[in-house]
Design a protein around this motif. Structure first.
Motif, PDB file in Angstrom:
ATOM      1  N   LEU A  11       0.780 -29.600 -46.606  1.00 27.16           N
ATOM      2  CA  LEU A  11      -0.055 -29.056 -45.116  1.00 27.16           C
ATOM      3  C   LEU A  11       0.183 -30.324 -44.215  1.00 27.16           C
ATOM      4  N   TRP A 201      -3.221 -23.584 -45.340  1.00 29.36           N
ATOM      5  CA  TRP A 201      -4.417 -23.989 -44.733  1.00 29.36           C
ATOM      6  C   TRP A 201      -5.174 -22.718 -45.096  1.00 29.36           C
ATOM      7  N   PHE A 529      -5.312 -23.040 -37.234  1.00 29.81           N
ATOM      8  CA  PHE A 529      -6.496 -22.960 -37.659  1.00 29.81           C
ATOM      9  C   PHE A 529      -7.070 -23.424 -36.328  1.00 29.81           C
ATOM     10  N   GLU A 533     -10.738 -28.612 -36.251  1.00 25.28           N
ATOM     11  CA  GLU A 533     -10.542 -29.048 -37.663  1.00 25.28           C
ATOM     12  C   GLU A 533      -9.271 -30.128 -37.582  1.00 25.28           C
TER      13      GLU A 533
END
Length: 614
Positions: A11, A201, A529, A533
């Motif tokens: 990721l 994610w 997201f 974050e």
């Protein structure tokens, strides 16, 4: 030393590549996508007598919509790890909205429930990372902002999210086969096996996906994670009735997946003339005909790599649309204004991808801090100072500075919201707030503030900092505005622009991921997201994380972590200000004056375009 899971590494690689490759307002000239060897993909495809890409007489109601695209997709398999703008364009015909929402009866609600986690379960920990629950794992118990170290004999509840997705009862694939919950389950398990970076994610935060009946699915998140976007966990389905009998690796080359995949949108593919065009006809099994299908019977995606040739085809009526793959936003402003006056220029995809990131905690502080000996003073150690600096930037209208251009004003749509690009104002008097915080301007000075009682800053230290950016024209323009407006606040800024490969070099030597900067303009790209974050403490790049992580600001705050993990992203970003959103990404496409565009048109509504009737 903490171990980094392979999925987190994948990721992070995806995000790091996005930093370098995501297009901004000033984009690179489009280049043709690499086309596989035609000999390896030549197939016997179903054919129709769909009209070729020619102009329709002005006196007749057009039945063919011709869309020019700059690149030929190498494949139409959704999960091959490639997602070019041309491929997205074709997917609009096959599937409609890119989030798959047209499959659902309504946008689903997110519910919360409590669960007592057990050892070995996957949870979201207090620092925002996904880990297997073990003795000593630090987590947040439900309703408790204090960090708790989990133990087997500890009675502890954690919050998790659930989402119910309900498909239309009559939903069909374009080949007439019912589209059911089984298709989504097949796709979910396929993605688990493929481990594609773009989906990690969401997959990491998923405990399970289950079918309640043929049209209903229930998604359950991992303990500790509070979902905010229900569509982030709705993976676009593949036709299980065709694909599940095939090995996963065969889907990369199978013609049913790469050349003629069935969809659920307004159109279905009938022919692919390699190097020339892709032909579509109306999907007879489209269930939203009354609301979303226009008077065009056929749709052609005409492959024209040269933008000037495509513009000629638009002028001559051989194409009615030039799609986003031409990246017309990279043209000079005079040319864009000329196009806006001759055709219908549509601006969309506004995303606040560019941020001014504060270097809150440089890596050098990790081994100890002494303001008398440290190389860099702690300019941004308190959120109050960062809020005041954001207030200095809010004194000028960022949205106006970016969008005050003739070609944009000519094509402006009422639905566009520029508010995300205006820094949130916590203090209306930013200059006064800086003075109250100990950053003062002394009589007879050069106008630069100096420290007087500022925590962790030696008295008399001038507020002189460095700003790092990339080398694009937009970055240069934004940097100049930042320098000018912070100077007006008494903060002296020296701007340095670096090549992308140097700016985004990995840590510990890289300036961003090695946390060796004061301020930096960073382009994160479109994120799957919530923005906060990026800056949870588990994402700080450093020796313990092998310098992998997105929290280049170095913010380490439990209150921020807790608020972010409980769905309060915007509030946490305003209160703690690890970064300020500044720069947008936009996309442009052109339409012929012969098309009737609604005020709120966007490219995903391709099926709703109608011809102007004389």
């Amino acid at each position: 030393m903490m171990k980094i899971s392979p999925s987190i590494k994948v990721l992070f690689l995806f995000i790091a590549l996005s930093l370098v490759l995501v297009p901004t307002l000033i984009a690179c000239e489009p280049k043709p996508e690499q086309t596989p060897d035609p000999a390896s993909e030549t197939q016997d495809l179903p054919s129709t007598e769909a009209p070729a890409a020619t102009a329709s007489p002005a006196t007749e109601r057009p039945k063919v919509l011709n869309v020019c695209i700059a690149n030929e997709p190498s494949s139409l398999y959704r999960y091959d790890g490639r997602n070019s703008l041309s491929k997205q364009s074709v997917f609009t015909a096959l599937y409609g909205f890119h989030d798959g929402s047209t499959l659902l009866q309504s946008v689903p609600d997110i519910s919360q429930e409590t669960v007592s986690p057990e050892e070995g379960m996957t949870v979201l920990t207090a620092d925002g990372t996904v880990q297997v629950l073990r003795k000593g794992t630090q987590v947040y118990a439900t309703g408790q902002p204090e960090v708790t170290a989990w133990d087997t004999d500890l009675a502890l509840d954690m919050q998790r999210s659930t989402i119910i997705y309900r498909l239309y009862d009559e939903q069909l694939w374009s080949d007439g086969t019912p589209l059911t919950a089984h298709d989504l389950l097949y796709t979910y398990h396929l993605l688990r096996r493929l481990e594609l970076p773009a989906y990690q994610w969401a997959l990491e935060r998923t405990d399970k996906l289950e079918a309640l009946d043929e049209q209903t699915l229930k998604w359950t998140g991992i303990p500790g994670f509070v979902a905010s976007d229900p569509m982030a966990f709705f993976w676009q389905p593949l036709p299980a009735h065709l694909f599940e009998i095939l090995p996963d690796e065969d889907l990369l080359d199978h013609p049913m997946a790469t050349l003629t995949p069935p969809g659920w949108g307004a159109w279905r593919i009938t022919d692919w003339q390699k190097g020339a065009q892709l032909n579509f006809e109306r999907n007879p099994n489209y269930i939203h005909v009354a609301a979303h299908q226009n008077g065009f019977e056929f749709l052609n995606f005409v492959i024209v790599p040269d933008a000037e040739e495509a513009l000629t085809k638009l002028e001559q009526g051989e194409c009615q649309i030039l799609d986003k793959s031409y990246q017309l936003e990279s043209l000079d402003e005079a040319r864009l204004y000329d196009l806006a006056t001759k055709y219908q220029l549509v601006i969309e995809d506004f995303e606040p991808v560019g941020q001014l990131v504060f270097g809150i905690r440089p890596a050098s502080y990790d081994v100890g801090f002494d303001s008398a000996t440290v190389v860099r003073q702690d300019y941004f150690g308190t959120p109050q100072v960062r809020q005041a600096v954001a207030g200095c930037l809010a004194t000028f209208d960022i949205a106006t500075s970016i969008f005050n251009r003739d070609w944009i004003a000519h094509s402006w749509q009422l639905a566009m919201d520029t508010q995300p690009f205006v820094p949130p104002v916590v203090w209306t008097d930013a200059k006064g707030r800086l003075t109250d915080l100990g950053w003062v301007i002394r009589d007879g000075s050069d106008g630069v503030r100096v420290a007087d009682g500022v925590p962790n800053v030696e008295d008399g230290t001038p507020f002189r900092i460095n700003l790092l950016t990339g080398q694009s024209a937009q970055s240069q323009s934004m940097a100049n505005l930042i320098v000018q407006n912070l100077a007006d606040c008494g903060i002296a800024v020296t701007h340095t622009s670096l090549p992308a490969e140097e700016l985004y070099a990995p840590g510990p030597d890289g300036v961003l991921f090695g946390r060796q900067f004061d301020m930096a303009l960073v382009n994160w790209g479109k994120l799957p997201f919530p923005l906060c974050e990026l800056y949870t403490s588990g994402q700080i790049p450093g020796p313990s994380t092998h310098w992998i992580g997105t929290n280049i600001a170095g913010l380490n705050d439990e209150t921020f972590n807790y608020g972010c993990m409980n769905g309060n992203s915007d509030e946490m970003m305003i209160q703690h200000v690890p970064a300020v959103p500044l720069m947008p990404q936009i996309r442009v496409w052109l339409a012929s004056p012969d098309l009737d565009l609604t005020e709120l048109i966007r490219y995903e509504l391709l099926s709703e375009l109608k011809p102007v009737v004389p």
